[in-house]
Motif scaffolding. Structure first.
Motif, PDB file in Angstrom:
ATOM      1  N   SER A 461       1.297   2.655  -3.062  1.00 53.56           N
ATOM      2  CA  SER A 461       0.317   3.737  -3.087  1.00 53.56           C
ATOM      3  C   SER A 461      -1.014   3.301  -2.457  1.00 53.56           C
ATOM      4  CB  SER A 461       0.071   4.208  -4.529  1.00 53.56           C
ATOM      5  OG  SER A 461      -0.582   3.211  -5.304  1.00 53.56           O
ATOM      6  N   HIS A 462      -1.127   2.015  -2.126  1.00 56.98           N
ATOM      7  CA  HIS A 462      -2.342   1.521  -1.468  1.00 56.98           C
ATOM      8  C   HIS A 462      -2.378   2.053  -0.032  1.00 56.98           C
ATOM      9  CE1 HIS A 462      -5.309  -1.171   0.294  1.00 56.98           C
ATOM     10  NE2 HIS A 462      -5.608  -1.642  -0.923  1.00 56.98           N
ATOM     11  N   PRO A 463      -3.485   2.611   0.416  1.00 58.17           N
ATOM     12  CA  PRO A 463      -3.536   3.246   1.740  1.00 58.17           C
ATOM     13  C   PRO A 463      -3.318   2.297   2.915  1.00 58.17           C
ATOM     14  CG  PRO A 463      -5.743   3.078   0.772  1.00 58.17           C
ATOM     15  CD  PRO A 463      -4.775   2.734  -0.306  1.00 58.17           C
ATOM     16  N   GLY A 500      -5.972  -9.659   1.843  1.00 64.09           N
ATOM     17  CA  GLY A 500      -5.062 -10.099   0.792  1.00 64.09           C
ATOM     18  C   GLY A 500      -5.743 -10.169  -0.560  1.00 64.09           C
ATOM     19  N   GLN A 501      -6.953 -10.711  -0.592  1.00 63.82           N
ATOM     20  CA  GLN A 501      -7.697 -10.814  -1.843  1.00 63.82           C
ATOM     21  C   GLN A 501      -8.092  -9.437  -2.368  1.00 63.82           C
ATOM     22  OE1 GLN A 501     -10.944 -13.474  -0.947  1.00 63.82           O
ATOM     23  NE2 GLN A 501      -9.565 -15.201  -0.496  1.00 63.82           N
ATOM     24  N   GLU A 502      -8.386  -8.531  -1.431  1.00 60.84           N
ATOM     25  CA  GLU A 502      -8.739  -7.167  -1.842  1.00 60.84           C
ATOM     26  C   GLU A 502      -7.544  -6.485  -2.523  1.00 60.84           C
ATOM     27  OE1 GLU A 502      -8.361  -3.124  -1.692  1.00 60.84           O
ATOM     28  OE2 GLU A 502      -7.965  -3.876   0.317  1.00 60.84           O
ATOM     29  N   ILE A 503      -6.335  -6.712  -1.965  1.00 64.64           N
ATOM     30  CA  ILE A 503      -5.123  -6.123  -2.542  1.00 64.64           C
ATOM     31  C   ILE A 503      -4.841  -6.716  -3.917  1.00 64.64           C
ATOM     32  CG2 ILE A 503      -2.608  -6.001  -2.290  1.00 64.64           C
ATOM     33  CD1 ILE A 503      -3.070  -5.750   0.757  1.00 64.64           C
ATOM     34  N   VAL A 504      -5.002  -8.037  -4.043  1.00 67.82           N
ATOM     35  CA  VAL A 504      -4.798  -8.698  -5.344  1.00 67.82           C
ATOM     36  C   VAL A 504      -5.744  -8.107  -6.384  1.00 67.82           C
ATOM     37  CG1 VAL A 504      -5.056 -10.860  -6.603  1.00 67.82           C
ATOM     38  CG2 VAL A 504      -3.906 -10.855  -4.378  1.00 67.82           C
ATOM     39  N   GLY A 505      -6.998  -7.943  -6.033  1.00 68.78           N
ATOM     40  CA  GLY A 505      -7.978  -7.393  -6.963  1.00 68.78           C
ATOM     41  C   GLY A 505      -7.704  -5.938  -7.293  1.00 68.78           C
ATOM     42  N   TRP A 506      -7.289  -5.171  -6.286  1.00 62.08           N
ATOM     43  CA  TRP A 506      -6.980  -3.740  -6.484  1.00 62.08           C
ATOM     44  C   TRP A 506      -5.842  -3.567  -7.487  1.00 62.08           C
ATOM     45  CZ3 TRP A 506      -2.484  -0.987  -5.422  1.00 62.08           C
ATOM     46  CH2 TRP A 506      -2.590   0.414  -5.387  1.00 62.08           C
ATOM     47  N   LEU A 507      -4.766  -4.356  -7.315  1.00 71.28           N
ATOM     48  CA  LEU A 507      -3.644  -4.247  -8.243  1.00 71.28           C
ATOM     49  C   LEU A 507      -4.023  -4.766  -9.622  1.00 71.28           C
ATOM     50  CD1 LEU A 507      -0.589  -3.525  -8.561  1.00 71.28           C
ATOM     51  CD2 LEU A 507      -0.119  -5.951  -8.158  1.00 71.28           C
ATOM     52  N   GLY A 508      -4.842  -5.819  -9.652  1.00 69.52           N
ATOM     53  CA  GLY A 508      -5.222  -6.413 -10.930  1.00 69.52           C
ATOM     54  C   GLY A 508      -5.904  -5.452 -11.878  1.00 69.52           C
TER      55      GLY A 508
END
Length: 556
Positions: A461-463, A500-508
């Protein structure tokens, strides 16, 4: 207590598949003999119901005449989807044979394994796949004169006969249909993909497939019809799911003939051609897999076409999350319901109903008739409604066992007839069933279980993410597995450490602490998948092992 299906029990006839499909009383077959069942949209070649029957009968007689085909002999089919497949399939069954379909993407060694393991007596393929077929056949001692062709291309050297030549050589009425014990005699040997080791030969009887078609007709039969749609031609079903896979073999090849649908046959999936066929041929229904649903929700290609003729799609073969379903509904207003099944259950055991698919998004729907199931914990005790466990299923569609693998069979089937699916999920109080992951694919983080499919559904669901797979990676310094995501970025997105870090934080922010991507994000060009759409996690795990040997490791 085990759950019984809420549908009324069905009378499953104790007859072979040929009798079931081709010897019904005319009044019980609602469509005419000249109804087109299988159609090639590229060549306009087609088979009517009557033509399938006559071609299959001639081929079955040809097998007996040319090769003295005996009951139980195995014919292996090595081909992409083709409208000749159904006639060859049922001709083999008429002669008492067993059909074993193989993936046309197989290498020589992979094909040779299935030829040897199944004990195949002959091989049918298409001209483009002949070189691989020849080499594999030679490896296992199958003579070249036991290889025949199907499809539109012929062998100019005339060394390899076309299956139509086998039909024409029958030329006699002295051959009779084999006598079949529906519940014991095998109709198909399909090979499960498996996550480790060689594929397993799943033994399916005539009764297994017949039961599945009868049960499946409960869910689709009242909604899909041979009449009543545009120009009164009936429902047009787009068929790209591989016929060598149980999903396509039963839900497409068999169900279409039984119900009188027109199956528009694609050799393989291609998004542009999928959309083109839907628009041009007024396709009304499609059996799909999650990667296709994902493309329909995100790909810019889709915007070029009018797909409004589709009344419903059914997804199977892998978990489908609400985010993906919502994306397609919001974009195209096409409903996507979900079903569930396995090769060992012929396949479909559950499906969402057309009338209330929106109320049960994320579930695989209700248990189909004549089955019993239960969710079990690791100690083999049944868990209450709402709690998570491994799904066990019992019914007339459950397979006979694994070929040449008594230990595997004993591990999969209980003494009282339940099949241990290896899939994890739960049931709600409205009779909807949920499948969240495979038992063997659950990530074990410090005693907590992390379902990869759940994280994948959220990440999709991440754009900035076009596709993703999550696996567990073992960190010796922490003595535990941690989740790692392999991400296919959207075109134009810069795939670096920052993203990559942004995605990790977004899911977290969306999951419990134990589900965070402590193994980091790795950007890839594509996620490896099987022909049926299942993520091939073992290939990603092999990649991680190779990287570890080189001292590489994703950042935490």
């Amino acid at each position: 207590m085990p759950t019984e299906s809420s549908y009324p029990r069905l009378d499953i006839p104790n007859i072979d598949l040929w009798t079931f499909l081709f010897e019904r009383e005319e009044k019980k077959r609602e469509f005419p003999e000249d109804k087109v069942i299988y159609k090639d949209p590229d060549t306009n070649r087609h088979y009517t119901y009557a033509q399938v029957r006559s071609t299959a009968l001639e081929f079955g007689k040809g097998l007996k005449s040319v090769w003295e085909w005996k009951k139980g002999d195995v014919l292996l089919l090595y081909t992409p989807n083709c409208i000749d497949t159904p006639a060859i399939t049922w001709g083999t069954l008429w002669a008492g044979g067993i059909l074993s379909p193989a993936n046309p993407g197989y290498t020589v060694d992979e094909l040779a394994f299935q030829l040897k393991d199944s004990g195949a007596k002959a091989l049918v393929t298409q001209k483009a796949f002949l070189s691989t077929a020849l080499e594999a056949a030679k490896k296992v001692g199958i003579a070249e004169d036991r290889i025949i062709l199907m499809g539109d291309e012929r062998d100019e050297t005339r060394q390899f006969k076309h299956f139509s030549a086998i039909r024409n050589l029958a030329g006699t009425s002295r051959y009779r249909k084999a006598k079949i014990d529906s519940k014991k005699d095998l109709a198909f040997l399909v090979y499960s993909s498996g996550t480790t080791g060689h594929p397993k030969g799943v033994m399916l009887s005539h009764s297994n497939i017949l039961s599945s078609v009868t049960m499946g007709n409960v869910s689709e039969g009242g909604n899909l019809s041979w009449k009543g749609q545009k120009d009164n031609k009936g429902d047009q079903i787009l068929a790209f799911l591989p016929f060598f896979h149980i999903y396509g073999l039963t839900c497409l090849v068999h169900q279409a003939l039984f119900s009188g649908w027109t199956l528009v046959v694609m050799p393989k999936f291609d998004l542009e051609r999928f959309c083109m066929h839907v628009e041009k041929l007024n396709i009304t229904f499609a059996y799909v897999v999650p990667p296709v649903v994902l493309l329909l929700g995100k790909s810019p290609v889709v915007s070029k076409y009018n797909l409004s003729s589709i009344r419903m799609m059914n997804s199977g073969a892998a978990p489908l999350t609400r985010d993906i379903v919502d994306a397609v509904w919001n974009r195209l207003k096409i409903p996507v319901k979900q079903g569930y099944g396995l090769s060992e259950t012929s396949p479909t055991t559950h499906t969402q109903r057309w009338e209330d698919w929106k109320d049960s998004i994320g579930s695989v729907g209700r248990l189909l008739p004549n089955q019993t199931c239960k969710y079990m914990d690791a100690e083999g005790k049944e868990v209450p409604v709402g709690q998570t466990g491994e799904l066990w299923i019992k019914g007339p569609n459950v397979f006979q066992g694994y070929l040449n693998n008594p230990q595997g069979t004993a591990n999969a089937l209980t003494d009282d007839g339940y099949f241990k699916t290896g899939d994890v999920g739960h049931q709600d109080e409205k009779e909807n069933f949920y499948i969240t992951d495979r038992v063997k694919e659950l990530i074990k983080y410090k005693g907590f279980q992390v379902p990869p499919a759940e994280l994948e559904g959220l990440l999709l669901s991440h754009p900035d993410i076009d596709d993703v797979a999550v696996i567990g990676v073992y960190y010796a310094d922490q003595a535990t597995e941690v989740p790692r995501a392999f991400v296919v970025p959207r075109k134009g997105v810069e795939a670096g450490d920052s993203k990559g870090q942004e995605i990790v934080g977004w899911l977290g922010k969306k999951v419990a602490s134990h589900k965070k991507l402590r193994g980091g994000v790795v950007f890839v060009d594509e996620v490896p998948k099987s022909a049926s759409g299942k993520i091939l996690r073992r290939l990603l795990k092999d990649r991680v092992k190779e990287e570890e040997k080189k001292g590489q490791k994703a950042k935490l």
